[in-house]
Design a protein around this motif. Sequence first.
Motif, PDB file in Angstrom:
ATOM      1  N   LEU A 284       0.821  -1.211   0.000  1.00 61.90           N
ATOM      2  CA  LEU A 284       0.000   0.000   0.000  1.00 61.90           C
ATOM      3  C   LEU A 284       0.856   1.263   0.000  1.00 61.90           C
ATOM      4  CD1 LEU A 284      -2.874  -1.050   2.428  1.00 61.90           C
ATOM      5  CD2 LEU A 284      -2.445  -1.658   0.045  1.00 61.90           C
ATOM      6  N   GLY A 285       2.157   1.080   0.173  1.00 58.29           N
ATOM      7  CA  GLY A 285       3.047   2.241   0.113  1.00 58.29           C
ATOM      8  C   GLY A 285       3.555   2.515  -1.286  1.00 58.29           C
ATOM      9  N   SER A 286       3.037   1.761  -2.250  1.00 59.49           N
ATOM     10  CA  SER A 286       3.499   1.931  -3.625  1.00 59.49           C
ATOM     11  C   SER A 286       2.817   3.114  -4.300  1.00 59.49           C
ATOM     12  CB  SER A 286       3.218   0.657  -4.437  1.00 59.49           C
ATOM     13  OG  SER A 286       1.820   0.449  -4.562  1.00 59.49           O
ATOM     14  N   THR A 287       3.484   3.664  -5.296  1.00 66.41           N
ATOM     15  CA  THR A 287       2.927   4.797  -6.042  1.00 66.41           C
ATOM     16  C   THR A 287       1.665   4.397  -6.797  1.00 66.41           C
ATOM     17  OG1 THR A 287       5.155   5.709  -6.336  1.00 66.41           O
ATOM     18  CG2 THR A 287       3.432   6.533  -7.811  1.00 66.41           C
ATOM     19  N   SER A 288       1.666   3.177  -7.360  1.00 67.92           N
ATOM     20  CA  SER A 288       0.516   2.742  -8.152  1.00 67.92           C
ATOM     21  C   SER A 288      -0.746   2.630  -7.302  1.00 67.92           C
ATOM     22  CB  SER A 288       0.810   1.402  -8.831  1.00 67.92           C
ATOM     23  OG  SER A 288       1.114   0.405  -7.871  1.00 67.92           O
ATOM     24  N   PHE A 289      -0.617   2.089  -6.084  1.00 67.28           N
ATOM     25  CA  PHE A 289      -1.804   1.993  -5.225  1.00 67.28           C
ATOM     26  C   PHE A 289      -2.255   3.376  -4.775  1.00 67.28           C
ATOM     27  CE2 PHE A 289      -3.708   1.926  -0.984  1.00 67.28           C
ATOM     28  CZ  PHE A 289      -4.876   1.228  -1.283  1.00 67.28           C
ATOM     29  N   ALA A 290      -1.298   4.222  -4.423  1.00 64.96           N
ATOM     30  CA  ALA A 290      -1.649   5.579  -3.997  1.00 64.96           C
ATOM     31  C   ALA A 290      -2.413   6.302  -5.101  1.00 64.96           C
ATOM     32  CB  ALA A 290      -0.385   6.353  -3.624  1.00 64.96           C
ATOM     33  N   TRP A 291      -2.004   6.087  -6.348  1.00 63.01           N
ATOM     34  CA  TRP A 291      -2.675   6.736  -7.477  1.00 63.01           C
ATOM     35  C   TRP A 291      -4.128   6.273  -7.590  1.00 63.01           C
ATOM     36  CZ3 TRP A 291      -5.182   6.101 -12.088  1.00 63.01           C
ATOM     37  CH2 TRP A 291      -5.159   7.184 -12.984  1.00 63.01           C
ATOM     38  N   VAL A 292      -4.328   4.955  -7.560  1.00 63.28           N
ATOM     39  CA  VAL A 292      -5.688   4.414  -7.685  1.00 63.28           C
ATOM     40  C   VAL A 292      -6.548   4.809  -6.495  1.00 63.28           C
ATOM     41  CG1 VAL A 292      -7.038   2.279  -7.777  1.00 63.28           C
ATOM     42  CG2 VAL A 292      -4.966   2.483  -9.136  1.00 63.28           C
ATOM     43  N   MET A 293      -5.973   4.768  -5.298  1.00 65.38           N
ATOM     44  CA  MET A 293      -6.720   5.122  -4.093  1.00 65.38           C
ATOM     45  C   MET A 293      -7.165   6.584  -4.134  1.00 65.38           C
ATOM     46  SD  MET A 293      -5.488   5.319  -0.124  1.00 65.38           S
ATOM     47  CE  MET A 293      -4.581   6.826  -0.507  1.00 65.38           C
ATOM     48  N   LEU A 294      -6.237   7.472  -4.497  1.00 63.50           N
ATOM     49  CA  LEU A 294      -6.569   8.893  -4.554  1.00 63.50           C
ATOM     50  C   LEU A 294      -7.589   9.178  -5.654  1.00 63.50           C
ATOM     51  CD1 LEU A 294      -3.096  10.596  -3.994  1.00 63.50           C
ATOM     52  CD2 LEU A 294      -5.085  10.725  -2.493  1.00 63.50           C
ATOM     53  N   LEU A 295      -7.414   8.524  -6.798  1.00 63.23           N
ATOM     54  CA  LEU A 295      -8.359   8.724  -7.890  1.00 63.23           C
ATOM     55  C   LEU A 295      -9.758   8.268  -7.471  1.00 63.23           C
ATOM     56  CD1 LEU A 295      -8.718   9.620 -10.829  1.00 63.23           C
ATOM     57  CD2 LEU A 295      -8.283   7.253 -11.513  1.00 63.23           C
ATOM     58  N   ASN A 296      -9.834   7.114  -6.831  1.00 63.91           N
ATOM     59  CA  ASN A 296     -11.115   6.595  -6.364  1.00 63.91           C
ATOM     60  C   ASN A 296     -11.741   7.536  -5.335  1.00 63.91           C
ATOM     61  OD1 ASN A 296     -13.030   4.350  -6.465  1.00 63.91           O
ATOM     62  ND2 ASN A 296     -12.435   3.971  -4.362  1.00 63.91           N
ATOM     63  N   THR A 297     -10.905   8.097  -4.462  1.00 67.13           N
ATOM     64  CA  THR A 297     -11.390   9.034  -3.451  1.00 67.13           C
ATOM     65  C   THR A 297     -11.892  10.323  -4.092  1.00 67.13           C
ATOM     66  OG1 THR A 297      -9.799   8.148  -1.842  1.00 67.13           O
ATOM     67  CG2 THR A 297     -10.774  10.291  -1.354  1.00 67.13           C
ATOM     68  N   PHE A 298     -11.116  10.856  -5.029  1.00 67.39           N
ATOM     69  CA  PHE A 298     -11.532  12.081  -5.729  1.00 67.39           C
ATOM     70  C   PHE A 298     -12.862  11.878  -6.460  1.00 67.39           C
ATOM     71  CE2 PHE A 298      -7.015  14.070  -6.303  1.00 67.39           C
ATOM     72  CZ  PHE A 298      -7.005  14.356  -4.939  1.00 67.39           C
TER      73      PHE A 298
ATOM     74  N   ALA B 119      -7.063  -2.349  -1.782  1.00 70.32           N
ATOM     75  CA  ALA B 119      -5.846  -2.496  -0.988  1.00 70.32           C
ATOM     76  C   ALA B 119      -5.447  -3.963  -0.875  1.00 70.32           C
ATOM     77  CB  ALA B 119      -6.058  -1.887   0.396  1.00 70.32           C
ATOM     78  N   LEU B 120      -6.423  -4.818  -0.589  1.00 68.32           N
ATOM     79  CA  LEU B 120      -6.130  -6.238  -0.451  1.00 68.32           C
ATOM     80  C   LEU B 120      -5.798  -6.868  -1.803  1.00 68.32           C
ATOM     81  CD1 LEU B 120      -8.910  -7.131   2.143  1.00 68.32           C
ATOM     82  CD2 LEU B 120      -6.442  -7.141   2.548  1.00 68.32           C
ATOM     83  N   ALA B 121      -6.452  -6.403  -2.871  1.00 66.49           N
ATOM     84  CA  ALA B 121      -6.151  -6.920  -4.210  1.00 66.49           C
ATOM     85  C   ALA B 121      -4.717  -6.569  -4.610  1.00 66.49           C
ATOM     86  CB  ALA B 121      -7.140  -6.360  -5.222  1.00 66.49           C
ATOM     87  N   TYR B 122      -4.292  -5.359  -4.294  1.00 65.66           N
ATOM     88  CA  TYR B 122      -2.916  -4.956  -4.585  1.00 65.66           C
ATOM     89  C   TYR B 122      -1.924  -5.784  -3.770  1.00 65.66           C
ATOM     90  CZ  TYR B 122      -3.284  -0.983  -7.757  1.00 65.66           C
ATOM     91  OH  TYR B 122      -3.457  -0.203  -8.860  1.00 65.66           O
ATOM     92  N   SER B 123      -2.312  -6.140  -2.554  1.00 62.78           N
ATOM     93  CA  SER B 123      -1.438  -6.954  -1.708  1.00 62.78           C
ATOM     94  C   SER B 123      -1.275  -8.352  -2.289  1.00 62.78           C
ATOM     95  CB  SER B 123      -2.016  -7.031  -0.286  1.00 62.78           C
ATOM     96  OG  SER B 123      -2.073  -5.748   0.300  1.00 62.78           O
TER      97      SER B 123
END
Length: 468
Positions: free
Chosen positions: A57-71, A327-331
Motif C-alpha cells: 500500500l506504500g506503492s505509487t501505483s496503489f496511492a494513485w488508484v486510491m486517490l483517484l477513487n477518493t476524488f 488495498a487487499l487486491a494490490y497486496s
Amino acid sequence: MEVMDLGILSLVPAVIAIVLSFVTRNTVVSLALACLTGTLIAGQGLLGFPTLLKTSLGSTSFAWVMLLNTFIGIIVAFFQKTGAIQGFSQYIQDKKLSRKAVQLVAWFLGMFVYFSDSFSPLFVGTTMRSISDKAKVSREKLSYIADSGAAPVSVLVPITGWAAYLSSLAIGVGVIATQEDAMNLFIKAIPFNFYAVFTIIFVGLIAGGVIKDFGPMKKAEERAIKEGKVLRDGAEPLIGKELTEMEPYPGIKPRVFLNFLLPVMMIVVIAMGTYLTIKSAKTMEAFLFVLIFMGISMFVQGIPFKVIMNTLTDGVKGAVPAIIILALAYSINSLSKTMGTANYIISVSEGLLTPQLLPAIIFIISAIMAFSTGSSWGTFAICMPIALPLAFNLTGGDVTTLVVASFAAVAGGGVFGDHCSPLSDTTILASTGAAADHIDHVKTQIPYALICGGVALVGYLVLGFMSI
C-alpha cells in the motif's frame, strides 16, 4: 523483495482468494485469508501479513488508484448534493427511453470517457444508476456495461496512457528502436486485439437486445423486470450508503450543465490536452482542479461551506468499501510477484510455444496471469518482453503479422484475464460505480467475457497458422 521460486505453491493465494470470494461472497475476508496464507507459505510468518500490507500500500501505483477513487467519490457526492445527477436523470427520463436505449446510452458513455479505465466505470455506473434502476435494468447488467466500456476501450485508443505504456514495453525489442516505431506497432495491432474489439461490439449487441441475455445475467435481468429488484435479496452493494442515499441541498436549482456536464468536460479536456501536449495525461490533476472548481461553484450557488465539507467527507466515506478491496487486491498482486507466480505460469507453458500456436498461447498465458493477479498492466510488463523476442526470432527480425498478433495477444489477453478476475481494480470499480454486489457482477460477467475470449482465441489460432 527477492522473487522466490515456489512452483505450483505460488498459485495458492490467488486460488484461495478467487474460490473463497465465490463461495462466501465476502471479498474482503477472502482476500485477507489469501494474503495471510500466502505470507505463511512464503515463510514470512504471521507478521508477514502486516508487512505485506505496508509495502504494497506504500506503492505509487496503489496511492494513485486510491486517490483517484477518493476524488471520484467526492465528485459524485458533489454531483448529488447539487442535484446534478438527479437533474441529468430526469432529463433522460423525460426522453422516455426504453430499457434497450438506457443500456445503449450507458455503452456510449463508457466510450466517451475512454481516457481512463478507472474513471470510466465509476462515471458510467454513477451517472446511469438511477436511470437504469427506474428502467428495471439489474445492477449486474449496469456494472457489466460499465466494466466493458473501460479497459477494452482504453487498450484500443492510441492517445491513452495504455497505448503509451504498451508501446514503451516494445522499445528496444527486435527492430523497434524508437517510440515512433513502437507506436506504429501499437496502431498496427489494433485490428488484431480481438478480445477488446469483440467485447465492445458484444456489449453493444447485448445492450441493444440483438443478442439475448443468457446464464446468470438472464436470471438477474428477469428478477429486475418481473420483481422490480435491481439487486438480489441479500446483495451487498460495493459502495457506501453516503453516496447512494445522499439528497440534494434543499432549495438548490439543479444546473445540469454547470454542476455535471461542465466538470466532466473539464476532466476530459485537461486529461487529453496534457497527453497531447506533454505526452502524459494528468488525470489526477484534472480531478483535483474540478474538485476545487466545484467546491467554489457550490459555495457561490448558496450551499454553506460546512455542508460542502460534510459532503466532501461523505464522498470519502462512500469510497472506502472499494478502497479496502483494492488495498487487499494490490497486496495479493504484490505477493504473487514475490512468490514467482508469473515465472511458474510461463515455465509450464514453454513447450507449447510453436510458431503456429504462439499468438494463441501468449493470449492464454496473459489471460491466466491477469486473472490470477488482477493486474493487466503487471501482466503486460512481464509478458511483452517475452512474447515479442520470441515472435521476432521466428520471423527473422521482421515486423510480420506474427509479431503484430503477438503484441495484440499480450494486450488482449491481459484485458481478458483482468475482466474476469474479482481481484481486478477495474472490476471492483465497476461494481462500485453501479452499486452492485461485487461477486454478483463477476459471476454474471464471466460467461460473456468467456464468449469473447473464445472467439479471440480462435482468431489467434487462425492467424498463427496463416502466418507461417
